[in-house]
Design a protein around this motif. Sequence first.
Motif, PDB file in Angstrom:
ATOM      1  N   LYS A 144       0.830  -1.204   0.000  1.00 12.29           N
ATOM      2  CA  LYS A 144       0.000   0.000   0.000  1.00 12.29           C
ATOM      3  C   LYS A 144       0.870   1.263   0.000  1.00 12.29           C
ATOM      4  N   TYR A 145       2.056   1.160   0.595  1.00 15.70           N
ATOM      5  CA  TYR A 145       2.940   2.316   0.703  1.00 15.70           C
ATOM      6  C   TYR A 145       4.148   2.215  -0.227  1.00 15.70           C
ATOM      7  N   LEU A 146       4.004   1.449  -1.307  1.00 14.31           N
ATOM      8  CA  LEU A 146       5.047   1.383  -2.335  1.00 14.31           C
ATOM      9  C   LEU A 146       4.613   2.221  -3.528  1.00 14.31           C
ATOM     10  N   GLU A 147       5.485   3.081  -3.977  1.00 12.01           N
ATOM     11  CA  GLU A 147       5.255   3.824  -5.213  1.00 12.01           C
ATOM     12  C   GLU A 147       6.152   3.198  -6.277  1.00 12.01           C
ATOM     13  N   VAL A 148       5.562   2.686  -7.334  1.00  8.13           N
ATOM     14  CA  VAL A 148       6.339   2.078  -8.412  1.00  8.13           C
ATOM     15  C   VAL A 148       6.975   3.195  -9.237  1.00  8.13           C
ATOM     16  N   VAL A 149       8.298   3.248  -9.224  1.00  4.21           N
ATOM     17  CA  VAL A 149       9.041   4.253  -9.987  1.00  4.21           C
ATOM     18  C   VAL A 149       9.345   3.717 -11.389  1.00  4.21           C
ATOM     19  N   ARG A 150       9.706   2.423 -11.457  1.00  6.82           N
ATOM     20  CA  ARG A 150       9.973   1.800 -12.756  1.00  6.82           C
ATOM     21  C   ARG A 150       9.373   0.397 -12.763  1.00  6.82           C
ATOM     22  N   PRO A 151       8.329   0.191 -13.574  1.00  5.70           N
ATOM     23  CA  PRO A 151       7.775  -1.159 -13.680  1.00  5.70           C
ATOM     24  C   PRO A 151       8.734  -2.076 -14.434  1.00  5.70           C
ATOM     25  N   THR A 152       8.631  -3.350 -14.162  1.00  4.10           N
ATOM     26  CA  THR A 152       9.448  -4.366 -14.831  1.00  4.10           C
ATOM     27  C   THR A 152       8.992  -4.525 -16.279  1.00  4.10           C
ATOM     28  N   ASP A 153       9.936  -4.792 -17.151  1.00  5.44           N
ATOM     29  CA  ASP A 153       9.611  -5.112 -18.546  1.00  5.44           C
ATOM     30  C   ASP A 153       9.209  -6.588 -18.588  1.00  5.44           C
ATOM     31  N   ILE A 154       7.932  -6.841 -18.331  1.00  6.49           N
ATOM     32  CA  ILE A 154       7.422  -8.213 -18.267  1.00  6.49           C
ATOM     33  C   ILE A 154       7.537  -8.894 -19.636  1.00  6.49           C
ATOM     34  N   SER A 155       7.343  -8.140 -20.706  1.00  5.62           N
ATOM     35  CA  SER A 155       7.477  -8.713 -22.055  1.00  5.62           C
ATOM     36  C   SER A 155       8.871  -9.312 -22.250  1.00  5.62           C
ATOM     37  N   ALA A 156       9.890  -8.621 -21.777  1.00  3.37           N
ATOM     38  CA  ALA A 156      11.260  -9.134 -21.905  1.00  3.37           C
ATOM     39  C   ALA A 156      11.435 -10.432 -21.112  1.00  3.37           C
ATOM     40  N   LEU A 181       0.699  -4.993 -13.361  1.00  2.99           N
ATOM     41  CA  LEU A 181       0.681  -5.865 -14.542  1.00  2.99           C
ATOM     42  C   LEU A 181      -0.496  -5.530 -15.467  1.00  2.99           C
ATOM     43  N   CYS A 182      -1.672  -5.346 -14.896  1.00  4.72           N
ATOM     44  CA  CYS A 182      -2.849  -5.037 -15.714  1.00  4.72           C
ATOM     45  C   CYS A 182      -2.656  -3.717 -16.463  1.00  4.72           C
ATOM     46  N   ALA A 183      -2.010  -2.746 -15.842  1.00  2.00           N
ATOM     47  CA  ALA A 183      -1.735  -1.468 -16.519  1.00  2.00           C
ATOM     48  C   ALA A 183      -0.753  -1.679 -17.673  1.00  2.00           C
ATOM     49  N   LEU A 184       0.275  -2.512 -17.454  1.00  2.00           N
ATOM     50  CA  LEU A 184       1.276  -2.757 -18.500  1.00  2.00           C
ATOM     51  C   LEU A 184       0.687  -3.447 -19.724  1.00  2.00           C
ATOM     52  N   PHE A 185      -0.243  -4.375 -19.510  1.00  2.00           N
ATOM     53  CA  PHE A 185      -0.798  -5.174 -20.604  1.00  2.00           C
ATOM     54  C   PHE A 185      -2.231  -4.772 -20.979  1.00  2.00           C
ATOM     55  N   SER A 186      -2.736  -3.697 -20.366  1.00  2.00           N
ATOM     56  CA  SER A 186      -4.121  -3.239 -20.610  1.00  2.00           C
ATOM     57  C   SER A 186      -5.126  -4.379 -20.428  1.00  2.00           C
ATOM     58  N   LEU A 187      -5.009  -5.057 -19.291  1.00  2.00           N
ATOM     59  CA  LEU A 187      -5.887  -6.198 -18.993  1.00  2.00           C
ATOM     60  C   LEU A 187      -6.939  -5.815 -17.973  1.00  2.00           C
ATOM     61  N   GLN A 188      -8.068  -6.497 -18.042  1.00  2.00           N
ATOM     62  CA  GLN A 188      -9.102  -6.396 -17.014  1.00  2.00           C
ATOM     63  C   GLN A 188      -8.638  -7.243 -15.831  1.00  2.00           C
ATOM     64  N   GLU A 189      -8.699  -6.691 -14.650  1.00  2.00           N
ATOM     65  CA  GLU A 189      -8.234  -7.412 -13.460  1.00  2.00           C
ATOM     66  C   GLU A 189      -9.170  -8.562 -13.107  1.00  2.00           C
ATOM     67  N   PRO A 190      -8.622  -9.786 -12.990  1.00  2.00           N
ATOM     68  CA  PRO A 190      -9.474 -10.897 -12.541  1.00  2.00           C
ATOM     69  C   PRO A 190      -9.777 -10.774 -11.047  1.00  2.00           C
ATOM     70  N   LYS A 191     -10.850 -11.422 -10.622  1.00  2.00           N
ATOM     71  CA  LYS A 191     -11.155 -11.472  -9.190  1.00  2.00           C
ATOM     72  C   LYS A 191     -10.103 -12.328  -8.496  1.00  2.00           C
ATOM     73  N   VAL A 192      -9.929 -12.124  -7.200  1.00  2.00           N
ATOM     74  CA  VAL A 192      -8.994 -12.935  -6.417  1.00  2.00           C
ATOM     75  C   VAL A 192      -9.422 -14.400  -6.529  1.00  2.00           C
ATOM     76  N   GLY A 193      -8.468 -15.266  -6.885  1.00  2.00           N
ATOM     77  CA  GLY A 193      -8.731 -16.689  -7.048  1.00  2.00           C
ATOM     78  C   GLY A 193      -9.160 -17.063  -8.460  1.00  2.00           C
ATOM     79  N   ASP A 194      -9.204 -16.099  -9.366  1.00  2.00           N
ATOM     80  CA  ASP A 194      -9.675 -16.352 -10.720  1.00  2.00           C
ATOM     81  C   ASP A 194      -8.589 -15.962 -11.729  1.00  2.00           C
ATOM     82  N   PHE A 195      -8.906 -16.066 -13.025  1.00  2.00           N
ATOM     83  CA  PHE A 195      -7.942 -15.702 -14.058  1.00  2.00           C
ATOM     84  C   PHE A 195      -8.640 -14.997 -15.207  1.00  2.00           C
ATOM     85  N   THR A 196      -7.839 -14.343 -16.013  1.00  2.00           N
ATOM     86  CA  THR A 196      -8.296 -13.765 -17.270  1.00  2.00           C
ATOM     87  C   THR A 196      -7.340 -14.245 -18.359  1.00  2.00           C
TER      88      THR A 196
END
Length: 191
Positions: A100-112, A134-149
């Motif tokens: 909750k108190y982490l500010e992401v300064v540089r997201p990981t290059d997940i594609s790489a 991750l959802c912001a990086l890949f423009s994904l709809q967030e799945p519910k906890v315990g589920d997948f997209t």
Amino acid sequence: MEIEQHPLEPFLPGNARLLMLGSFPPQRKRWSMEFYYPNWNNDMWRIAGLLFFNDKDHFADKSQKAFRKERIIDFLNEKGIALFDTATAVRRLQDNASDKYLEVVRPTDISALLQQLPQCKAIVTTGQKATDTLCALFSLQEPKVGDFTEFIFADRPMRLYRMPSSSRAYPLALEKKAAAYRIMYQDLQML
């Protein structure tokens, strides 16, 4: 405010079918080993122990209040599980391990990372901050906890699983967290 760089290299076994992504490691003062999910109060390795060995302490050295890194690495290599985090640089807005108190300064290059894992069919995020990033990086709809997209990466069908946080700050019993992870591991035919 100080910017922290990620202290670990990505753990990327060549046979990885699953990429597990947290947000960022806790401060070193909270580490019980030099590896992922190092905080003794984090239940990730207890969840894996319970599911794969029917023993929540399979990866624990209770006398040292530490996890057994080599045993974990052997397990991850055997099962084909890669590990990293969704951020490579962060600012801690408070002196604690809370996402909750982490500010992401540089997201990981997940594609790489995924390009280095040709057999990878799924990503799992293990908390809200990791999921949001991750959802912001890949423009994904967030799945519910315990589920997948489902999504496509480089012509490869993929799944994003959203699992409950393994942090004890997340108010769910170990057995209930393990039950959610069990469904994912069974879906992926790893359990």
